[in-house]
Design a protein around this motif. Sequence first.
Motif, PDB file in Angstrom:
ATOM      1  N   PRO A  95      -8.217  18.546 -15.764  1.00 42.77           N
ATOM      2  CA  PRO A  95      -9.354  18.958 -14.924  1.00 42.77           C
ATOM      3  C   PRO A  95     -10.672  19.072 -15.667  1.00 42.77           C
ATOM      4  CG  PRO A  95      -7.408  20.286 -14.431  1.00 42.77           C
ATOM      5  CD  PRO A  95      -7.083  19.490 -15.657  1.00 42.77           C
ATOM      6  N   GLU A  96     -10.631  19.232 -16.981  1.00 46.47           N
ATOM      7  CA  GLU A  96     -11.867  19.394 -17.752  1.00 46.47           C
ATOM      8  C   GLU A  96     -12.531  18.070 -18.102  1.00 46.47           C
ATOM      9  OE1 GLU A  96      -8.536  19.316 -20.902  1.00 46.47           O
ATOM     10  OE2 GLU A  96      -8.811  19.809 -18.782  1.00 46.47           O
ATOM     11  N   SER A  97     -11.971  16.956 -17.652  1.00 48.40           N
ATOM     12  CA  SER A  97     -12.524  15.637 -17.976  1.00 48.40           C
ATOM     13  C   SER A  97     -13.951  15.489 -17.464  1.00 48.40           C
ATOM     14  CB  SER A  97     -11.649  14.529 -17.376  1.00 48.40           C
ATOM     15  OG  SER A  97     -10.353  14.557 -17.942  1.00 48.40           O
ATOM     16  N   ARG A  98     -14.760  14.778 -18.250  1.00 43.39           N
ATOM     17  CA  ARG A  98     -16.166  14.525 -17.916  1.00 43.39           C
ATOM     18  C   ARG A  98     -16.354  13.023 -17.739  1.00 43.39           C
ATOM     19  NH1 ARG A  98     -18.893  19.242 -19.085  1.00 43.39           N
ATOM     20  NH2 ARG A  98     -20.947  18.241 -19.139  1.00 43.39           N
ATOM     21  N   VAL A  99     -17.023  12.640 -16.644  1.00 48.57           N
ATOM     22  CA  VAL A  99     -17.138  11.225 -16.285  1.00 48.57           C
ATOM     23  C   VAL A  99     -18.584  10.891 -15.932  1.00 48.57           C
ATOM     24  CG1 VAL A  99     -16.374   9.413 -14.704  1.00 48.57           C
ATOM     25  CG2 VAL A  99     -14.772  11.219 -15.410  1.00 48.57           C
ATOM     26  N   VAL A 100     -19.079   9.795 -16.493  1.00 45.02           N
ATOM     27  CA  VAL A 100     -20.381   9.249 -16.106  1.00 45.02           C
ATOM     28  C   VAL A 100     -20.141   7.880 -15.482  1.00 45.02           C
ATOM     29  CG1 VAL A 100     -22.615   8.377 -16.896  1.00 45.02           C
ATOM     30  CG2 VAL A 100     -21.668  10.483 -17.873  1.00 45.02           C
ATOM     31  N   TYR A 101     -20.619   7.710 -14.257  1.00 38.44           N
ATOM     32  CA  TYR A 101     -20.556   6.434 -13.558  1.00 38.44           C
ATOM     33  C   TYR A 101     -21.904   5.738 -13.667  1.00 38.44           C
ATOM     34  CZ  TYR A 101     -16.282   8.025 -11.145  1.00 38.44           C
ATOM     35  OH  TYR A 101     -15.019   8.458 -10.834  1.00 38.44           O
ATOM     36  N   CYS A 102     -21.871   4.400 -13.673  1.00 37.94           N
ATOM     37  CA  CYS A 102     -23.113   3.633 -13.764  1.00 37.94           C
ATOM     38  C   CYS A 102     -22.978   2.341 -12.968  1.00 37.94           C
ATOM     39  CB  CYS A 102     -23.417   3.323 -15.232  1.00 37.94           C
ATOM     40  SG  CYS A 102     -24.874   2.299 -15.480  1.00 37.94           S
ATOM     41  N   ASP A 103     -24.001   2.021 -12.171  1.00 42.35           N
ATOM     42  CA  ASP A 103     -24.028   0.756 -11.442  1.00 42.35           C
ATOM     43  C   ASP A 103     -25.487   0.392 -11.176  1.00 42.35           C
ATOM     44  OD1 ASP A 103     -21.540  -0.752  -9.731  1.00 42.35           O
ATOM     45  OD2 ASP A 103     -23.574  -1.291  -9.145  1.00 42.35           O
ATOM     46  N   ASN A 104     -25.724  -0.899 -10.868  1.00 49.94           N
ATOM     47  CA  ASN A 104     -27.095  -1.348 -10.625  1.00 49.94           C
ATOM     48  C   ASN A 104     -27.379  -1.640  -9.160  1.00 49.94           C
ATOM     49  OD1 ASN A 104     -25.709  -3.742 -10.201  1.00 49.94           O
ATOM     50  ND2 ASN A 104     -27.137  -5.011 -11.361  1.00 49.94           N
ATOM     51  N   ASP A 105     -26.388  -1.428  -8.268  1.00 50.31           N
ATOM     52  CA  ASP A 105     -26.601  -1.706  -6.843  1.00 50.31           C
ATOM     53  C   ASP A 105     -27.045  -0.434  -6.133  1.00 50.31           C
ATOM     54  OD1 ASP A 105     -26.663  -2.556  -4.272  1.00 50.31           O
ATOM     55  OD2 ASP A 105     -24.584  -3.218  -4.171  1.00 50.31           O
ATOM     56  N   PRO A 106     -28.220  -0.442  -5.478  1.00 48.78           N
ATOM     57  CA  PRO A 106     -28.701   0.759  -4.793  1.00 48.78           C
ATOM     58  C   PRO A 106     -27.735   1.291  -3.739  1.00 48.78           C
ATOM     59  CG  PRO A 106     -30.454  -0.853  -4.982  1.00 48.78           C
ATOM     60  CD  PRO A 106     -29.196  -1.540  -5.422  1.00 48.78           C
ATOM     61  N   ILE A 107     -26.886   0.428  -3.173  1.00 48.34           N
ATOM     62  CA  ILE A 107     -25.957   0.921  -2.162  1.00 48.34           C
ATOM     63  C   ILE A 107     -24.909   1.834  -2.797  1.00 48.34           C
ATOM     64  CG2 ILE A 107     -24.177  -0.889  -2.181  1.00 48.34           C
ATOM     65  CD1 ILE A 107     -24.303  -0.814   0.899  1.00 48.34           C
ATOM     66  N   VAL A 108     -24.607   1.608  -4.075  1.00 44.04           N
ATOM     67  CA  VAL A 108     -23.703   2.521  -4.780  1.00 44.04           C
ATOM     68  C   VAL A 108     -24.386   3.874  -4.957  1.00 44.04           C
ATOM     69  CG1 VAL A 108     -22.326   2.887  -6.856  1.00 44.04           C
ATOM     70  CG2 VAL A 108     -22.611   0.575  -5.946  1.00 44.04           C
ATOM     71  N   LEU A 109     -25.673   3.832  -5.311  1.00 41.47           N
ATOM     72  CA  LEU A 109     -26.443   5.073  -5.422  1.00 41.47           C
ATOM     73  C   LEU A 109     -26.416   5.851  -4.108  1.00 41.47           C
ATOM     74  CD1 LEU A 109     -28.422   6.977  -6.878  1.00 41.47           C
ATOM     75  CD2 LEU A 109     -30.275   5.459  -6.174  1.00 41.47           C
ATOM     76  N   ALA A 110     -26.527   5.141  -3.001  1.00 44.22           N
ATOM     77  CA  ALA A 110     -26.533   5.801  -1.697  1.00 44.22           C
ATOM     78  C   ALA A 110     -25.235   6.541  -1.413  1.00 44.22           C
ATOM     79  CB  ALA A 110     -26.796   4.772  -0.597  1.00 44.22           C
ATOM     80  N   HIS A 111     -24.158   6.113  -2.055  1.00 45.25           N
ATOM     81  CA  HIS A 111     -22.849   6.746  -1.844  1.00 45.25           C
ATOM     82  C   HIS A 111     -22.397   7.540  -3.061  1.00 45.25           C
ATOM     83  CE1 HIS A 111     -21.871   4.773   2.010  1.00 45.25           C
ATOM     84  NE2 HIS A 111     -22.613   3.797   1.533  1.00 45.25           N
ATOM     85  N   ALA A 112     -23.305   7.762  -3.989  1.00 48.77           N
ATOM     86  CA  ALA A 112     -22.914   8.391  -5.248  1.00 48.77           C
ATOM     87  C   ALA A 112     -22.383   9.804  -5.068  1.00 48.77           C
ATOM     88  CB  ALA A 112     -24.093   8.405  -6.217  1.00 48.77           C
ATOM     89  N   ALA A 113     -22.762  10.479  -3.985  1.00 50.27           N
ATOM     90  CA  ALA A 113     -22.251  11.835  -3.774  1.00 50.27           C
ATOM     91  C   ALA A 113     -20.729  11.862  -3.761  1.00 50.27           C
ATOM     92  CB  ALA A 113     -22.799  12.411  -2.473  1.00 50.27           C
TER      93      ALA A 113
END
Length: 267
Positions: A95-113
Amino acid sequence: MTEQNPVGIDTSKPHPARMYDWYLGGKDNYPVDEAMGRQMLELEPRVPVMARVNRAFMHRATTWLAREGIRQFLDIGTGIPTEPNLHQVAQRIAPESRVVYCDNDPIVLAHAAALLRGTDEGATDYLQADVRDPDTILAGTRKVLDFERPIALSLIALLHFVPDEDGAHELVARLVSELPSGSYLVVSHATADFTPEESREATEKMKAAGVTLALRSREEFARFFTGLELVDPGIEVPHRWHPELGDPVPGQDDGVIPGYGAVGRKP
């Protein structure tokens, strides 16, 4: 979530993340993505299965890494959220794992929540950036992950969209160079090794639509792991990499899926 500059969504040409979403049965894609997806299906009917096989490879690799004690993950080319996401796989084990996601498509940003619903003990963040800009990715990642401790860098079904002219191998080397000893690189990648004629046609169709497809050979794929120690069983077609860590993908047989997957450790 790290603050991002607003970027418009280009629906004039297909985008790999949205095509991937269509293959997986998602709704966050546009007619141009579906149209190109259907053209790919005419050449290779197994493409949706291949998309799911890639996803399953990510799940198994993340499971293996979490069991090995890795608690930090950087996932570039995240794609549109499809549960379980990488952080859910990792945080179920730790449970203590830390994750950073990265993408260049704005539609991914729109669903990043959807990518940020992690455990209270851990952390998740999202960066809007392109793999061709490693300095931006590294700067944003350092705000969340500790570069004094091992990090797993995940590049799933991404690098075949980065041509040699953009320095694909150099970009990966740059990212890996910043990771501490004991870190891992996870890559899956499409290849023309098994289906040369169909792959040539697919590459031409994608190029006509404005999307570059760089289907690398096994030897070219292996170059991404230069200087790293490959985890057993080494370079494999993705569904044969530690299959015991997950369930078979529906529709998958033991035939060759035209791609490679591997995990390498930085000494």
